[in-house]
Design a protein around this motif. Sequence first.
Motif, PDB file in Angstrom:
ATOM      1  N   LYS A   1      66.662 -65.281  18.254  1.00 29.94           N
ATOM      2  CA  LYS A   1      67.273 -63.889  18.237  1.00 29.94           C
ATOM      3  C   LYS A   1      68.407 -63.681  19.271  1.00 29.94           C
ATOM      4  O   LYS A   1      69.397 -63.056  18.995  1.00 29.94           O
ATOM      5  N   ARG A   2      67.689 -63.856  20.428  1.00 25.91           N
ATOM      6  CA  ARG A   2      68.705 -63.507  21.700  1.00 25.91           C
ATOM      7  C   ARG A   2      69.836 -64.418  21.584  1.00 25.91           C
ATOM      8  O   ARG A   2      71.198 -63.802  21.820  1.00 25.91           O
TER       9      ARG A   2
ATOM     10  N   GLN B   1      73.201 -72.981  10.115  1.00 27.42           N
ATOM     11  CA  GLN B   1      72.950 -72.364   8.868  1.00 27.42           C
ATOM     12  C   GLN B   1      71.671 -71.419   8.845  1.00 27.42           C
ATOM     13  O   GLN B   1      71.249 -71.310   7.721  1.00 27.42           O
ATOM     14  N   VAL B   2      71.339 -70.848  10.005  1.00 30.16           N
ATOM     15  CA  VAL B   2      69.976 -70.175   9.946  1.00 30.16           C
ATOM     16  C   VAL B   2      70.366 -68.986   9.284  1.00 30.16           C
ATOM     17  O   VAL B   2      71.542 -68.110   9.347  1.00 30.16           O
TER      18      VAL B   2
ATOM     19  N   VAL C   1      64.300 -66.283  11.021  1.00 32.12           N
ATOM     20  CA  VAL C   1      63.137 -66.965  11.586  1.00 32.12           C
ATOM     21  C   VAL C   1      61.941 -66.020  11.734  1.00 32.12           C
ATOM     22  O   VAL C   1      62.028 -64.990  11.950  1.00 32.12           O
ATOM     23  N   ARG C   2      60.734 -66.573  11.794  1.00 31.84           N
ATOM     24  CA  ARG C   2      59.604 -65.983  12.017  1.00 31.84           C
ATOM     25  C   ARG C   2      58.304 -66.559  12.636  1.00 31.84           C
ATOM     26  O   ARG C   2      58.095 -67.823  12.263  1.00 31.84           O
TER      27      ARG C   2
ATOM     28  N   VAL D   1      61.439 -71.384   9.809  1.00 32.36           N
ATOM     29  CA  VAL D   1      63.081 -71.235   9.972  1.00 32.36           C
ATOM     30  C   VAL D   1      63.685 -71.300   8.520  1.00 32.36           C
ATOM     31  O   VAL D   1      63.393 -72.149   7.729  1.00 32.36           O
ATOM     32  N   THR D   2      64.412 -70.389   8.093  1.00 35.23           N
ATOM     33  CA  THR D   2      65.093 -70.319   6.713  1.00 35.23           C
ATOM     34  C   THR D   2      66.577 -70.588   7.137  1.00 35.23           C
ATOM     35  O   THR D   2      67.161 -69.914   7.637  1.00 35.23           O
ATOM     36  N   ILE D   3      67.103 -71.493   6.394  1.00 35.08           N
ATOM     37  CA  ILE D   3      68.664 -71.898   6.527  1.00 35.08           C
ATOM     38  C   ILE D   3      69.212 -71.395   5.067  1.00 35.08           C
ATOM     39  O   ILE D   3      68.538 -71.407   4.115  1.00 35.08           O
TER      40      ILE D   3
END
Length: 537
Positions: free
Chosen positions: A120-121, A139-140, A158-159, A168-170
Motif C-alpha cells: 500500500k505504501r 495488475q494488483v 491485498v489483505r 493478492v488479487t490481480i
Amino acid sequence: MKTNLLLSTILSMSLAFPALAAQVQPGETLAENQEYTYWLLDAIKSMDPQINTDVEGSGIMRSLFEGLYNEDQNGGLVPGVATDYELSEDKTVYTFHLRDTAKWSNGDPVTAGDFVYAWKRLADPATASEYAWYMELMQVKNAAKIIAGEAPVDDLGVRAIDDHTFEVTIDAPLPYFPKMLTHSSVFPVHQKTIETLGDKWTEAGSLVGNGAYVLNEHILGEKVVMERNPLYWDDANTVITKATALTINDENAALTRYLSGELDRTQVPAGQYPRLKSEYPDEAISVPQSCSYIYMFNVDTAKGPAALQDIRVRKALSYAIDRDIIVNNILQGGQAPSYNWTHAATEGFQMPQIDYASWTQEERTAKAKELLAEAGYGPDNPLKLTLNYNTSEAHKKIAIAVQQFWKGVGVDLTLNNMEWKVHTDKMQNQDFEVARYAWCGDYNEASTYLDLFTSYSGHNNGKFFSERYDELMKQSKTAADPNPMYTEAEQILADEMPMAPIYQYTKVEMIKPDMRGLGLNNLMQNWYLKDMYRVAN
C-alpha cells in the motif's frame, strides 16, 4: 476452489535445503576470512525498498530485506518469506503462505500485515515512489486508480488473512506475476519503525530489516557496511560475515585498488577486458546481463527542445551513432550493438526486423545527413544540443565518441557531466535535452523493458507518448501470447525513436577467484549476499 501451485523447483529446493543459501560444494573448504568488499560506482540514494531505483541499491536491498521469493544462481524462483502459494481457478487470486520463523532484525515476527503495509505504501501517491507504477504493472486490483489519486489506498487488492497468509488479487491472469515478486520495491518494511522515525528510519543503527544482513554503517558517497543478522531465519546457512561496499567514481582507481587487494570485485574499465583476461584469466569475466544502454531524448512539449519534437531529427541522431566502434573499440567486453530496446536474451522475446539495423554504417550516416537537412540542419546551421551523463570513464568515452559522430552530420553537442543523484534528479524533472540512460530488467520478460515507455510509467523521463503503444502494452497483460504486441511496440519505438539504442550489456568484472555464489548464470545478475562464500586457496 483453489488449486495448489507449489512450484516443482521450490518443492525440490525446500525439501533438500532450508533455503537456497550458501552451498559449499564437495571438495571445497571454507576460508577463515568470510568478509567481502566490493565496488560501487555511485552513492546509494536511498535504503528504502519503496524509494530505491538504482541497480546497485537493489543489491543492498536484497541483503537488508527479503521479499516473498528470491532467485537461485540461474534466476529460478526459490522461497523467501513465502514457502509456497495457491492460485485461484481464474488465476487472479494468489494466496501466499509465509514461514513462521521469519523475523525482523529487532526480533518482531514478519507478518502478512507487513507486506500489506509495504505494498500500500508503494502505491500511495503520498510516498511519491518512482516505482509506484510497478503495482500497476503487476495488475494488483485498484492499483491504477490509487496511483492516479482516484481511489483510497485501502482499496488495493491485498489483505492479510492471518499473520502468515498474504492474499493478492490481480485484475487479470499474468503468467509472469511470480517473477515480479523478487523486485525490491515489493519487499516488506517495518511499519512501527517508519512511523516512529520518519525519514531517519533508513539510517545505520535505526534501520529494521528482515534480510540476512543489517546495516552497520552508511556514509553517503563513501561506503556501506553490512553485517550478518543473527535473527534471520536462515542465518545458520549464511556464510559471509561482513560486506563493505566502497563508492569509487573512477573505475581505473577501483581497478588499482582491486589489484592491490582492497576489493574483491570491481567493474572492468572500458577497453581493458582483453588485457585483463589475458593477464588474469581466472578473475576477469564477461557474462550476459539484462540491461540496455541508450541516449534518451526529452520530447516533452513543455520542457524539451523544439528540435527533438521532430522525428526526423531523432532518427538522424540515432542513425549517426556507430555502435560497432563503441562496442569493439571502446568497451571491448563482449557487449552487443543495439538497434532496439529489449535485451535480446530476454526469455521468450522475439526480435523484430528493424530496418536500419541491417544497413551499413555508411548508409545510416548518409540517411542521418539527409533527415537533418530536411529538418533544416546541417554544417551551415548546426543543431545544438547538450548531453547529460553521470560520472564514469566509460560514459565519458562513449559521450566523446558520439560527439564526434554527430559532429560529422551537423550536430554541435555539448557534454555535461554530473554526479548520479544530480543526473537522475534532472531526468525525473525533464531538465535535460539528451541524457545517458540504462535500464536493467526487473524480471526476465520483455514487458519489463517495454512498459517503461508507456505514458503511465514512472521512468518515462523523456515523456514519450503514443496512444497505440499504451494500448498494446495494456492488451499484452491479458493476451495468451503477448509477443506480437511486443514486436509491434518495438517497431513503434524504432519508428518514433524516443531514444537512441546504443548497446546491450554484459557484466564485465574482476572477481577474486576464491569467491563463490555470485549468481553469474542469472541473466538479471541479481546477487544475494546470503548465497555467497569464500573458499580456502
